[in-house]
Design a protein around this motif. Structure first.
Motif, PDB file in Angstrom:
ATOM      1  N   PHE A  59       0.839  -1.082  -0.040  1.00 46.71           N
ATOM      2  CA  PHE A  59       0.091   0.111   0.118  1.00 46.71           C
ATOM      3  C   PHE A  59       0.976   1.288   0.077  1.00 46.71           C
ATOM      4  N   THR A  60       1.945   1.088  -0.457  1.00 46.66           N
ATOM      5  CA  THR A  60       3.021   2.374  -0.624  1.00 46.66           C
ATOM      6  C   THR A  60       2.367   3.542  -1.285  1.00 46.66           C
ATOM      7  N   ALA A  61       1.702   3.112  -2.372  1.00 42.89           N
ATOM      8  CA  ALA A  61       1.295   3.970  -3.443  1.00 42.89           C
ATOM      9  C   ALA A  61      -0.183   4.761  -2.973  1.00 42.89           C
ATOM     10  N   ASP A  62      -0.979   3.979  -2.057  1.00 39.99           N
ATOM     11  CA  ASP A  62      -2.020   4.577  -1.392  1.00 39.99           C
ATOM     12  C   ASP A  62      -2.081   4.290   0.108  1.00 39.99           C
ATOM     13  N   PRO A  63      -1.391   4.931   1.011  1.00 41.18           N
ATOM     14  CA  PRO A  63      -1.280   4.632   2.311  1.00 41.18           C
ATOM     15  C   PRO A  63      -2.895   4.415   2.992  1.00 41.18           C
ATOM     16  N   SER A  64      -3.711   5.491   2.516  1.00 41.11           N
ATOM     17  CA  SER A  64      -5.049   5.452   3.178  1.00 41.11           C
ATOM     18  C   SER A  64      -5.829   4.193   3.128  1.00 41.11           C
ATOM     19  N   ARG A  65      -5.584   3.679   1.756  1.00 39.44           N
ATOM     20  CA  ARG A  65      -6.385   2.275   1.855  1.00 39.44           C
ATOM     21  C   ARG A  65      -5.728   1.116   2.528  1.00 39.44           C
TER      22      ARG A  65
END
Length: 351
Positions: A59-65
């Motif tokens: 989830f590095t590209a989208d930490p919120s997810r």
């Protein structure tokens, strides 16, 4: 000018009167504090919390997810930090602009804040649940169609309510099969309650009435497998120590006798059935006696074999001893040489 000064004096006298002083001292009761404590009485709370999490590298590209998925794993679980079951979460935010990567671990360590709706019942609170099972030992309720509540028998008023047994499961007239047949005929679902119910001892009205909703007091919390269940009481004094005292063995036996049906099997059995039962008991006793006799005979055989073997061993030893004695008696005895021969040799040598 004189009337104005009189008004000022009168106003000053009213402000300095003992009655006014008493009113100033009244806020010691802290009525506002009770108003603040009212939200705590609710079983649902919205809590603002913060948490340090480790987000996987996926989830590095989208930490919120990644943070939302970790919060989703907390839903419908008992969280000790909240002292309740998390029902939902919202308003996720990162409390730091950058995450940390510690040592060689690729996880993103960051601090988040969120709001959580928590089911937080507490002891002494009054709630309402729906009865879904009744038995002689307890009443089971379902709270908000999700959470389990158990009311033990000792927390049901003994002189007011009594248990009434339902139809047997294999009864073709009143059992579940009959209810299913009626449902097929009327094409409407029919609720079949074969476990019995608690009814009032005078009016015979069921506990919870037709809607089966029952008000109770929370007296205990049970936590198992990250789930929270409640222990309730419908006693007028639920925290009386007498309700928590364990019943004695005699009281348990009396309760079991009271729970038995009015017509036990032995009382309704015929003479032929009693004779058959007595015959079966006699056959079992005879079989037991025969088994004991058989075991005794086997033990006697083993003892006889051991005695025979010991006797044979002794006989063999005695035969060997007799043979040794006979051989000793039959052996020739060497005669000693005469002394005179020695003397003659000596004389001859002298000559």
């Amino acid at each position: 000018m004189a009337p104005a000064t009189d008004k000022k004096r009168k106003h000053a006298a009213e402000n300095t009167s003992p009655h006014k002083k008493a009113k100033k001292d009244e806020p010691i009761k802290k009525d506002k504090g009770k108003a603040r404590a009212t939200p705590a009485e609710s079983e649902f709370q919205v809590v603002k919390a913060s948490l340090v999490i480790s987000i996987p590298p996926a989830f590095t590209a989208d930490p919120s997810r990644g943070a939302l998925e970790m919060l989703d794993s907390m839903v419908m679980r008992y969280i000790p930090a909240f002292q309740g079951v998390v029902l939902s979460h919202s308003h996720l935010e990162f409390l730091s602009r950058a995450a940390q990567i510690r040592n060689e671990c690729p996880f993103l360590v960051c601090k988040i804040g969120f709001s959580a709706t928590v089911w937080h019942p507490h002891i002494g609170q009054k709630l309402v649940g729906k009865i879904n099972l009744s038995s002689p030992d307890h009443i089971s309720l379902l709270l908000h169609r999700t959470f389990n509540v158990s009311i033990p028998r000792r927390h049901i008023p003994e002189g007011q309510w009594e248990f009434e047994y339902g139809a047997a499961e294999n009864d073709p007239e009143f059992g579940p099969a009959a209810a299913d047949a009626e449902a097929d005929e009327d094409e409407k679902p029919v609720e079949s309650d074969t476990g019995g119910r608690w009814v009032h001892h005078l009016t015979r009205e069921p506990l919870g009435r037709d809607a089966k909703y029952l008000s109770f007091t929370v007296i205990g919390l049970t936590i198992a497998n990250d789930m929270l269940s409640l222990i309730g009481s419908i006693q007028p004094d639920p925290f009386d120590p007498r309700h928590d005292a364990a019943p004695s063995r005699l009281q348990e036996a009396e309760d079991e006798e009271e729970d038995l049906p009015a017509a036990p099997f032995r009382a309704s059995a015929s003479d032929d059935e009693d004779a058959d039962i007595a015959k079966v008991d006699q056959e079992e006793e005879e079989d037991a006696e025969g088994l004991l006799q058989k075991l005794g005979r086997e033990a006697d055989k083993v003892a006889a074999k051991a005695a025979k073997k010991e006797k044979k061993k002794k006989d063999g030893e005695s035969k060997k001893e007799k043979k040794r004695k006979r051989e000793a008696e039959a052996a020739p005895v060497e005669a000693p040489q005469p002394v005179e021969g020695k003397k003659k040799r000596r004389k001859g040598s002298a000559l």
